[in-house]
Design a protein around this motif. Structure first.
Motif, PDB file in Angstrom:
ATOM      1  N   TRP A 136       0.797  -1.155  -0.075  1.00 46.00           N
ATOM      2  CA  TRP A 136       0.090  -0.009  -0.029  1.00 46.00           C
ATOM      3  C   TRP A 136       0.868   1.179  -0.023  1.00 46.00           C
ATOM      4  O   TRP A 136       2.240   1.180   0.153  1.00 46.00           O
ATOM      5  CB  TRP A 136      -1.108   0.106   1.156  1.00 46.00           C
ATOM      6  CG  TRP A 136      -0.377  -0.157   2.520  1.00 46.00           C
ATOM      7  CD1 TRP A 136      -0.316  -1.230   3.169  1.00 46.00           C
ATOM      8  CD2 TRP A 136       0.335   0.837   3.586  1.00 46.00           C
ATOM      9  NE1 TRP A 136       0.169  -1.391   4.461  1.00 46.00           N
ATOM     10  CE2 TRP A 136       0.773  -0.117   4.643  1.00 46.00           C
ATOM     11  CE3 TRP A 136       0.849   2.183   3.269  1.00 46.00           C
ATOM     12  CZ2 TRP A 136       1.378   0.812   5.666  1.00 46.00           C
ATOM     13  CZ3 TRP A 136       1.302   2.763   4.306  1.00 46.00           C
ATOM     14  CH2 TRP A 136       1.682   1.970   5.359  1.00 46.00           C
ATOM     15  N   TYR A 138       0.422   5.522   1.179  1.00 45.74           N
ATOM     16  CA  TYR A 138      -0.377   6.264   1.867  1.00 45.74           C
ATOM     17  C   TYR A 138       0.162   7.795   1.619  1.00 45.74           C
ATOM     18  O   TYR A 138       1.238   8.049   1.769  1.00 45.74           O
ATOM     19  CB  TYR A 138      -0.373   6.441   3.290  1.00 45.74           C
ATOM     20  CG  TYR A 138      -1.292   7.145   4.037  1.00 45.74           C
ATOM     21  CD1 TYR A 138      -2.569   6.970   4.234  1.00 45.74           C
ATOM     22  CD2 TYR A 138      -0.810   8.357   4.714  1.00 45.74           C
ATOM     23  CE1 TYR A 138      -3.585   7.924   5.057  1.00 45.74           C
ATOM     24  CE2 TYR A 138      -1.693   9.247   5.295  1.00 45.74           C
ATOM     25  CZ  TYR A 138      -3.009   9.028   5.155  1.00 45.74           C
ATOM     26  OH  TYR A 138      -3.701  10.081   5.933  1.00 45.74           O
ATOM     27  N   SER A 188      -3.765  -2.120   3.215  1.00 44.01           N
ATOM     28  CA  SER A 188      -3.924  -0.573   3.453  1.00 44.01           C
ATOM     29  C   SER A 188      -3.635  -0.115   4.558  1.00 44.01           C
ATOM     30  O   SER A 188      -2.906  -1.361   5.583  1.00 44.01           O
ATOM     31  CB  SER A 188      -5.424  -0.387   3.214  1.00 44.01           C
ATOM     32  OG  SER A 188      -6.259  -1.061   4.247  1.00 44.01           O
TER      33      SER A 188
END
Length: 249
Positions: A136, A138, A188
């Protein structure tokens, strides 16, 4: 003529002031500098190496950040992950217990002067990479991010800073800074806390302890305004994410 002389000498001074703060931002928040760590090791001995665009001037991966995993016995490359975007700089990596490698990528600051309308930048990102695959990414709230730091309970700590002109035509100042605590959820991430640290150029987080706390996070900040320091602040962030400011003079 005397008035024009003043203008001629003032304009280079503004340019130099903006450039010097831009270089300072690069050193603190993203651009690798002499002595900065670009290697980390995992619990199984795997060696992880980050190569910046400045080290990758040739080939199809020109100008891209790359993360390599090397076998500790043979030094052969087990896998590599190459960032798709160009002209970003990576922080030093840190390795989680499961072998996930965390690093931030930040803007290079190689664009026009702050009063140039075409000046723009991308927000920094925190990346989680495992076995050569991006788990993931961010997107953070500013173009510059500190190296990530592993904390208790599987958390990842990072600080961010943004820069911009106080007024046209400059000089540059750190407009805001933040502290973030995130959790890795596999595919995530989740934000546990986001704290506004104010108009400071901030350090990377450091995890420590206090007599009355099992763990705390320390961050230092240098106040900026019109290019002049406003003093040092020690930020102390508790396990409940309450923020304490201590002026250091």
């Amino acid at each position: 003529m005397r008035r024009w002389h003043n203008v001629i000498f003032l304009f280079p001074a503004l340019l130099m002031g903006a450039a010097s703060q831009a270089v300072s931002a690069q050193g603190m928040m993203g651009r690798p500098v002499v002595g900065e760590e670009t290697v980390a090791t995992g619990a199984d001995g795997t060696i992880y190496v980050v190569a910046s665009p400045a080290q990758r001037r040739m080939g199809l991966e020109f100008g891209r950040v790359a993360l390599f995993a090397l076998d500790p016995a043979t030094f052969r490359i087990r896998w590599r992950y190459v960032l798709e975007e160009e002209d970003l700089f990576a922080s030093r990596p840190v390795v989680g217990a499961d072998g996930t490698v965390y690093l931030t990528v930040s803007e290079t600051m190689e664009f026009g002067p702050p009063w140039d309308p075409s000046t723009s930048w991308r927000n920094a990102r925190l990346l989680a990479v495992r076995e050569g695959t991006l788990k993931w990414a961010y997107e953070l709230d500013a173009p510059f991010a500190s190296p990530p730091v592993l904390g208790p309970e599987g958390m990842i700590f990072v600080t961010t800073s943004a820069v911009g002109p106080v007024s046209m035509p400059g000089p540059w100042t750190f407009a805001r800074s933040s502290f973030l605590a995130l959790e890795d959820r596999g595919t995530s991430s989740t934000v546990r806390a986001r704290l506004d640290l104010g108009p400071y150029a901030v350090s990377a987080p450091v995890v420590g302890t206090l007599p009355a706390a099992s763990w705390v996070v320390f961050v230092t900040g240098e106040g900026t305004g019109m290019g002049m320091s406003q003093g040092t602040v020690l930020f102390i962030i508790g396990s409940d994410f309450r923020l304490t400011r201590v002026i250091v003079r």
